[in-house]
Design an enzyme around this catalytic site. Structure first.
Site: not given
Length: 386
Positions: A113, A115, A120, A293, A295, A300
């Site tokens: 899952h 991404k 380089d 979508h 996450k 603080d």
């Protein structure tokens, strides 16, 4: 747990695909030696075709391009992109190729899952945005809401090592022989900014709880405010109790969750927890402008995280995930401003009184969904003891 914090990084927050995809394409087009790209979904839409073309151009320049796509999320990719990209010289691996739609094998829910992209050994992208168009619903004029981070600096070391490691593991699993990548000097970019950050992964061996434990440490240290935006929010007892304990300490907690549901079963399971969380003083806001979508979290105005991991059993207990955790007020405030704008422009707050007045049948359906989701996790081979 012990988090390895690295100083001297330059981090750029990218909101939605409108900021992420041009930055990713520019980095790919500027690549001279090596590209790693990992994604759960690689669609055959305008965005997928654009990024695929950029990868093919890089391979034609002699750049070593390694693309890793999940076998379940990337079913469309396997059918439509795999052959042309392989013919163009892109090295492609599929993580646990899907073999049957109705398969109930225990490993089926253990997905890639993450991404991630590393170019380089000098530029990385970490976040929650798949290679697919933000505008998946013609009826919505707002893009899917999500985030990624462009990274430069010493944090490239562990990110680069992480993508190499998973590539070699999947190559071994695919071809049943140990395929080592060509030896190269360790990636050790020089400091180029003032951001302190850490790279965290979740796997099923040494790092099973690293991302969840980082969240729990951040929540335990919260004194004023927590804003947590999560597409699929279904925390276990430890996580829920940590939030409720923080609320009792006087911390103002806002949860931004999906209002428009792309997976209605998971949304109903999340809503089964609303009563307990609202009674504990948490503020719950559902996002209705588009599909949420994201996450991410901010604590603080100084601690933040951006990545691929939801706060649900699939992410925290089964999938390979990757997050960046940041200790920097400038970065955290930028993310906080984005989230407060999203709440203001697309959020609908759920009050405790309104929730209690809601139809009893709906609450029963929510708890039935919650039970079904937990059953699915049990089928996948996990027994919840936390």
């Amino acid at each position: 747990m012990s988090i390895t914090w690295l100083r001297g990084n330059a981090l750029t927050l990218l909101e939605n695909g409108t900021e992420f995809f041009p930055a990713l394409q520019a980095a790919i087009d500027g690549a001279r030696h090596e590209i790693f790209l990992e994604t759960y979904i690689f669609a055959n839409d305008d965005i997928g075709q654009t990024i695929a073309a950029a990868l093919a151009r890089a391979a034609a320049r002699g750049v070593s391009v390694r693309l890793l796509v999940d076998g379940f999320g990337g079913r469309e990719f396997v059918a439509e992109h795999l052959a042309p990209l392989s013919a163009a010289g892109v090295n492609v691996l599929i993580y646990r190729r899907e073999v049957g739609t109705l398969s109930l094998r225990r490993r089926r829910l253990r997905r890639l899952h993450r991404k991630l992209a590393v170019i380089d050994g000098q530029i990385a992208f970490v976040g929650g945005i798949n290679i697919t168009s933000d505008y998946e619903a013609p009826s919505l004029d707002a893009p899917r809401h999500d985030y990624a981070v462009r990274v430069e600096g010493p944090l490239l070391g562990p990110i680069h090592a992480g993508v190499r490691h998973v590539w070699e593991l999947v190559a071994w699993a695919s071809f049943r022989q140990r395929l080592r990548l060509p030896a190269s000097p360790p990636v050790m970019p020089q400091p180029c900014g003032d951001v302190e950050a850490a790279f965290l992964v979740r796997d099923n061996i040494r790092h099973r709880r690293d991302i969840e434990d980082a969240y729990l440490l951040g929540i335990a240290g919260a004194r004023r405010e927590i804003i947590l935006a999560n597409a699929y929010f279904l925390p276990g007892r430890r996580f829920r109790h940590a939030l409720l304990d923080a609320s009792r300490r006087g911390v103002m907690i806002t949860l931004l969750v999906q209002g428009l549901a792309d997976h209605p079963l998971q949304q109903r399971a999340t809503r089964a927890l609303y009563g307990q969380l609202l009674a504990g003083g948490l503020r719950i806001v559902e996002y209705h402008r588009s599909y949420l979508h994201a996450k991410v979290a901010v604590i603080d105005g100084r601690w933040a995280t951006v990545g691929s991991s939801n706060i649900d059993p699939f992410s925290l207990l089964l999938a390979r995930e990757a997050n960046v955790v940041v200790r920097n007020s400038g970065f955290a405030e930028r993310l906080r401003n984005c989230l407060t704008r999203a709440i203001r422009e697309g959020g609908q707050e759920i009050s405790a009184a309104d929730w209690q007045r809601g139809p009893r049948l709906q609450r029963l359906l929510n708890w039935a969904a919650y039970g079904l989701v937990r059953l699915m996790i049990g089928i996948a081979g996990y027994r919840n003891h936390h």
